[in-house]
Design a protein around this motif. Structure first.
Motif, PDB file in Angstrom:
ATOM      1  N   VAL A   1      -9.200 -10.944  13.647  1.00  0.00           N
ATOM      2  CA  VAL A   1      -7.901 -10.338  13.339  1.00  0.00           C
ATOM      3  C   VAL A   1      -8.068  -8.827  13.251  1.00  0.00           C
ATOM      4  O   VAL A   1      -8.922  -8.338  12.492  1.00  0.00           O
ATOM      5  N   PRO A   2      -7.285  -8.050  14.001  1.00  0.00           N
ATOM      6  CA  PRO A   2      -7.343  -6.592  13.847  1.00  0.00           C
ATOM      7  C   PRO A   2      -6.790  -6.194  12.486  1.00  0.00           C
ATOM      8  O   PRO A   2      -5.953  -6.897  11.906  1.00  0.00           O
ATOM      9  N   ASN A   3      -7.266  -5.081  11.959  1.00  0.00           N
ATOM     10  CA  ASN A   3      -6.754  -4.633  10.669  1.00  0.00           C
ATOM     11  C   ASN A   3      -6.657  -3.119  10.650  1.00  0.00           C
ATOM     12  O   ASN A   3      -7.285  -2.422  11.444  1.00  0.00           O
ATOM     13  N   GLN A   4      -5.842  -2.624   9.729  1.00  0.00           N
ATOM     14  CA  GLN A   4      -5.550  -1.210   9.603  1.00  0.00           C
ATOM     15  C   GLN A   4      -5.795  -0.788   8.150  1.00  0.00           C
ATOM     16  O   GLN A   4      -6.075  -1.615   7.298  1.00  0.00           O
ATOM     17  N   VAL A   5      -5.667   0.503   7.903  1.00  0.00           N
ATOM     18  CA  VAL A   5      -5.787   1.019   6.537  1.00  0.00           C
ATOM     19  C   VAL A   5      -4.564   1.871   6.243  1.00  0.00           C
ATOM     20  O   VAL A   5      -4.211   2.773   7.018  1.00  0.00           O
ATOM     21  N   PHE A   6      -3.925   1.589   5.100  1.00  0.00           N
ATOM     22  CA  PHE A   6      -2.784   2.381   4.668  1.00  0.00           C
ATOM     23  C   PHE A   6      -3.163   3.191   3.435  1.00  0.00           C
ATOM     24  O   PHE A   6      -3.687   2.653   2.450  1.00  0.00           O
ATOM     25  N   VAL A   7      -2.897   4.492   3.490  1.00  0.00           N
ATOM     26  CA  VAL A   7      -3.042   5.385   2.341  1.00  0.00           C
ATOM     27  C   VAL A   7      -1.791   6.248   2.294  1.00  0.00           C
ATOM     28  O   VAL A   7      -1.355   6.783   3.321  1.00  0.00           O
ATOM     29  N   SER A   8      -1.188   6.381   1.119  1.00  0.00           N
ATOM     30  CA  SER A   8       0.009   7.212   0.992  1.00  0.00           C
ATOM     31  C   SER A   8      -0.320   8.684   1.215  1.00  0.00           C
ATOM     32  O   SER A   8      -1.429   9.154   0.928  1.00  0.00           O
ATOM     33  N   LYS A   9       0.667   9.414   1.691  1.00  0.00           N
ATOM     34  CA  LYS A   9       0.548  10.864   1.778  1.00  0.00           C
ATOM     35  C   LYS A   9       0.442  11.440   0.367  1.00  0.00           C
ATOM     36  O   LYS A   9       1.095  10.958  -0.566  1.00  0.00           O
ATOM     37  N   ASN A  10      -0.381  12.466   0.186  1.00  0.00           N
ATOM     38  CA  ASN A  10      -0.615  13.013  -1.155  1.00  0.00           C
ATOM     39  C   ASN A  10       0.647  13.496  -1.845  1.00  0.00           C
ATOM     40  O   ASN A  10       0.716  13.535  -3.080  1.00  0.00           O
ATOM     41  N   THR A  11       1.636  13.896  -1.061  1.00  0.00           N
ATOM     42  CA  THR A  11       2.867  14.428  -1.647  1.00  0.00           C
ATOM     43  C   THR A  11       3.949  13.367  -1.806  1.00  0.00           C
ATOM     44  O   THR A  11       5.061  13.685  -2.240  1.00  0.00           O
ATOM     45  N   VAL A  12       3.650  12.110  -1.457  1.00  0.00           N
ATOM     46  CA  VAL A  12       4.612  11.018  -1.589  1.00  0.00           C
ATOM     47  C   VAL A  12       4.036  10.001  -2.563  1.00  0.00           C
ATOM     48  O   VAL A  12       3.008   9.372  -2.266  1.00  0.00           O
ATOM     49  N   PRO A  13       4.637   9.813  -3.738  1.00  0.00           N
ATOM     50  CA  PRO A  13       4.072   8.886  -4.736  1.00  0.00           C
ATOM     51  C   PRO A  13       3.893   7.487  -4.180  1.00  0.00           C
ATOM     52  O   PRO A  13       4.707   7.001  -3.383  1.00  0.00           O
ATOM     53  N   CYS A  14       2.834   6.837  -4.627  1.00  0.00           N
ATOM     54  CA  CYS A  14       2.481   5.505  -4.142  1.00  0.00           C
ATOM     55  C   CYS A  14       3.102   4.427  -5.035  1.00  0.00           C
ATOM     56  O   CYS A  14       3.131   4.567  -6.264  1.00  0.00           O
ATOM     57  N   GLY A  15       3.590   3.372  -4.434  1.00  0.00           N
ATOM     58  CA  GLY A  15       4.040   2.218  -5.202  1.00  0.00           C
ATOM     59  C   GLY A  15       2.847   1.427  -5.707  1.00  0.00           C
ATOM     60  O   GLY A  15       1.695   1.837  -5.575  1.00  0.00           O
ATOM     61  N   SER A  16       3.110   0.250  -6.298  1.00  0.00           N
ATOM     62  CA  SER A  16       2.023  -0.574  -6.788  1.00  0.00           C
ATOM     63  C   SER A  16       2.338  -2.042  -6.539  1.00  0.00           C
ATOM     64  O   SER A  16       3.386  -2.375  -5.974  1.00  0.00           O
ATOM     65  N   THR A  17       1.436  -2.908  -6.959  1.00  0.00           N
ATOM     66  CA  THR A  17       1.526  -4.333  -6.667  1.00  0.00           C
ATOM     67  C   THR A  17       1.031  -5.134  -7.869  1.00  0.00           C
ATOM     68  O   THR A  17       0.706  -4.575  -8.919  1.00  0.00           O
ATOM     69  N   VAL A  18       0.905  -6.443  -7.668  1.00  0.00           N
ATOM     70  CA  VAL A  18       0.302  -7.273  -8.722  1.00  0.00           C
ATOM     71  C   VAL A  18      -1.213  -7.084  -8.779  1.00  0.00           C
ATOM     72  O   VAL A  18      -1.857  -7.517  -9.739  1.00  0.00           O
ATOM     73  N   GLY A  19      -1.797  -6.434  -7.777  1.00  0.00           N
ATOM     74  CA  GLY A  19      -3.249  -6.300  -7.707  1.00  0.00           C
ATOM     75  C   GLY A  19      -3.879  -5.639  -8.924  1.00  0.00           C
ATOM     76  O   GLY A  19      -4.772  -6.220  -9.553  1.00  0.00           O
ATOM     77  N   PRO A  20      -3.457  -4.412  -9.296  1.00  0.00           N
ATOM     78  CA  PRO A  20      -4.059  -3.783 -10.470  1.00  0.00           C
ATOM     79  C   PRO A  20      -3.820  -4.571 -11.758  1.00  0.00           C
ATOM     80  O   PRO A  20      -4.657  -4.549 -12.664  1.00  0.00           O
ATOM     81  N   ILE A  21      -2.697  -5.265 -11.839  1.00  0.00           N
ATOM     82  CA  ILE A  21      -2.405  -6.059 -13.039  1.00  0.00           C
ATOM     83  C   ILE A  21      -3.389  -7.218 -13.146  1.00  0.00           C
ATOM     84  O   ILE A  21      -3.963  -7.477 -14.215  1.00  0.00           O
ATOM     85  N   MET A  22      -3.611  -7.938 -12.045  1.00  0.00           N
ATOM     86  CA  MET A  22      -4.556  -9.055 -12.068  1.00  0.00           C
ATOM     87  C   MET A  22      -5.971  -8.567 -12.348  1.00  0.00           C
ATOM     88  O   MET A  22      -6.710  -9.181 -13.124  1.00  0.00           O
ATOM     89  N   ALA A  23      -6.363  -7.466 -11.697  1.00  0.00           N
ATOM     90  CA  ALA A  23      -7.717  -6.944 -11.910  1.00  0.00           C
ATOM     91  C   ALA A  23      -7.937  -6.575 -13.370  1.00  0.00           C
ATOM     92  O   ALA A  23      -9.004  -6.845 -13.937  1.00  0.00           O
ATOM     93  N   THR A  24      -6.938  -5.975 -13.979  1.00  0.00           N
ATOM     94  CA  THR A  24      -7.053  -5.567 -15.380  1.00  0.00           C
ATOM     95  C   THR A  24      -7.091  -6.778 -16.307  1.00  0.00           C
ATOM     96  O   THR A  24      -7.885  -6.839 -17.245  1.00  0.00           O
ATOM     97  N   ARG A  25      -6.237  -7.754 -16.042  1.00  0.00           N
ATOM     98  CA  ARG A  25      -6.154  -8.911 -16.935  1.00  0.00           C
ATOM     99  C   ARG A  25      -7.354  -9.840 -16.784  1.00  0.00           C
ATOM    100  O   ARG A  25      -7.856 -10.395 -17.764  1.00  0.00           O
ATOM    101  N   LEU A  26      -7.830 -10.036 -15.550  1.00  0.00           N
ATOM    102  CA  LEU A  26      -8.858 -11.041 -15.294  1.00  0.00           C
ATOM    103  C   LEU A  26     -10.268 -10.464 -15.191  1.00  0.00           C
ATOM    104  O   LEU A  26     -11.245 -11.192 -15.402  1.00  0.00           O
ATOM    105  N   GLY A  27     -10.388  -9.196 -14.814  1.00  0.00           N
ATOM    106  CA  GLY A  27     -11.705  -8.641 -14.548  1.00  0.00           C
ATOM    107  C   GLY A  27     -12.312  -9.143 -13.254  1.00  0.00           C
ATOM    108  O   GLY A  27     -13.523  -9.025 -13.040  1.00  0.00           O
ATOM    109  N   ILE A  28     -11.489  -9.691 -12.372  1.00  0.00           N
ATOM    110  CA  ILE A  28     -11.957 -10.191 -11.076  1.00  0.00           C
ATOM    111  C   ILE A  28     -11.721  -9.116 -10.023  1.00  0.00           C
ATOM    112  O   ILE A  28     -10.649  -8.504  -9.974  1.00  0.00           O
ATOM    113  N   ARG A  29     -12.733  -8.896  -9.170  1.00  0.00           N
ATOM    114  CA  ARG A  29     -12.573  -7.897  -8.111  1.00  0.00           C
ATOM    115  C   ARG A  29     -11.370  -8.253  -7.249  1.00  0.00           C
ATOM    116  O   ARG A  29     -11.226  -9.380  -6.791  1.00  0.00           O
ATOM    117  N   THR A  30     -10.510  -7.256  -7.017  1.00  0.00           N
ATOM    118  CA  THR A  30      -9.241  -7.486  -6.329  1.00  0.00           C
ATOM    119  C   THR A  30      -9.076  -6.464  -5.218  1.00  0.00           C
ATOM    120  O   THR A  30      -9.437  -5.290  -5.379  1.00  0.00           O
TER     121      THR A  30
END
Length: 417
Positions: free
Chosen positions: A351-380
């Motif tokens: 499967v081809p894949n890409q990388v997304f990074v926000s522009k420094n001057t445009v605030p980045c949204g978020s996801t459930v990822g940081p919440i799960m990583a913080t709550r569980l301590g599992i690499r996410t």
């Protein structure tokens, strides 16, 4: 339309609310032999597929035989931005019957104007029963002001959510509208039995392909039911492999409003289930250390009319595969080892894949990822397919990306490394 995109379109049509998305997921899991794990019942041991439902959240997993194995979690969310009906819905003025609504999540308000809208959700009865609601015909409309009455609208549209976003659904005395009575009559129950409701508007326009070569899919709720669909598909395929891991899918509710709820990613539901799958609280430390989570939510495709909003060194395009989502301040949970695990899964799936990074001057949204990583301590690690018009009533993705995401998801769920 590809077979996978056609199946996604069917899933989207069947899922106008989080509760309907869960019901459709249950239908597919049950057809594959998965059985329900009641949240308040004894734990079902032994090899096999299980699922657990609470309201608009669903967890499903394949339990292999033998000692606790590393967990591989594919996480998405079932809710989408839009409008939720207020507890006292019957309002109106100047001879129009209207429905009172609240904005749910970060919806693009203007995209909902002048659309034929249905209603979906549930009624809660005094006796404890929950009754699904689906009005799949044009019922509501949020009318836009004519340009003759707002000559400057094309230079800037300003909407007051309290005054300008109330749908109309008829003419006459608002007190005579009685939305709950109308919905109760459709479901065959006495309106006096209805204690409360959770109801959402939804766009009735069905999914469709577009473009010269039909390479794009236009549809509602791609954010984030495209990921839910891919996760269910990946889990069902992974279960057929007798994996050396425990593949898990979770579709959370309430991500679009912050995840702080009993059924959101910040709640205890996933942790409770994963602890049981790890063999208990004492054993989970070593199992969690060998486990990984994949947070899957759509990402921004490069917008050709607004390229100045993107980091041009990290553009994501439809039909180029899912994007790895990276943010230096952990608005996405991806780190280098997690990125390597994801890229290994993509390579194994071809499967081809890409990388997304926000522009420094445009605030980045978020996801459930940081919440799960913080709550569980599992690499996410955070990933997602690129879409245009995110949070619109109707979004756009590539027809091949849903299948590519599901294929990579299978490899992630079954990777023992």
């Amino acid at each position: 339309m590809t077979d996978a995109a056609r199946d996604l379109a069917s899933f989207l049509t069947a899922s106008p609310s989080p509760y309907h998305a869960v019901a459709e997921a249950v239908r597919r899991l049950t057809a594959a032999g998965f059985v329900e794990q009641p949240e308040d019942g004894p734990w079902i041991d032994g090899t096999g597929g299980r699922y657990l439902v609470r309201d608009g959240t669903i967890l499903a997993w394949w339990q292999p035989a033998g000692a606790p194995r590393p967990l591989r979690v594919f996480a998405a969310h079932t809710d989408s931005p839009g409008f939720k009906v207020k507890p006292n819905p019957d309002v109106g003025t100047a001879g129009w019957r209207q429905v009172g609504v609240e904005v749910y999540g970060g919806a693009l308000w203007n995209s909902w104007l002048d659309r034929d809208l249905g209603l979906a959700g549930r009624l809660a009865l005094y006796d404890g029963r929950i009754v699904p609601v689906l009005v799949d015909r044009p019922l509501l409309r949020i009318p836009q002001l004519a340009i003759h009455l707002d000559r400057g609208v094309n230079q800037g549209l300003t909407l007051d959510p309290q005054r300008h976003l109330l749908p109309i659904w008829g003419i006459g005395d608002p007190a005579g509208g009685d939305l709950v009575e109308f919905l109760a009559s459709l479901t065959g129950i006495d309106p006096r039995d209805v204690a409360a409701h959770d109801l959402f508007t939804y766009d009735l326009t069905p999914p469709a392909t577009l473009g010269r070569d039909d390479e794009l899919l236009a549809a509602p709720r791609l954010d984030n039911l495209a990921s839910v669909h891919a996760g269910i598909s990946a889990l069902l395929t992974a279960a057929q492999r007798d994996p050396a891991t425990v593949p898990v899918f979770v579709g959370f509710d309430h991500e679009e409003i912050g995840s702080d709820s009993a059924t959101g990613a910040a709640g205890p539901l996933l942790e409770t289930v994963l602890t049981r799958l790890a063999g208990g609280f004492d054993e989970r430390r070593t199992v969690f250390a060998r486990s990984r989570c994949l947070s899957v939510d759509v990402t921004h495709a490069a917008h050709p009319n607004h390229l100045d909003k993107h980091d041009t060194d990290h553009l994501s395009l439809p039909n180029h595969g899912p994007s790895l989502k990276v943010n230096a301040v952990q608005r996405y949970a991806t780190d280098a080892p997690g990125a390597a695990a994801w890229k290994r899964a993509c390579r194994s799936a071809d499967v081809p894949n890409q990388v997304f990074v926000s522009k420094n001057t445009v605030p980045c949204g978020s996801t459930v990822g940081p919440i799960m990583a913080t709550r569980l301590g599992i690499r996410t690690v955070d990933v997602g397919i690129p879409v245009l018009s995110m949070h619109s009533a109707r979004e756009l993705c590539g027809v091949h990306d849903p299948e590519l995401l599901a294929r990579a998801g299978v490899e992630f769920l079954t990777d023992p490394e």
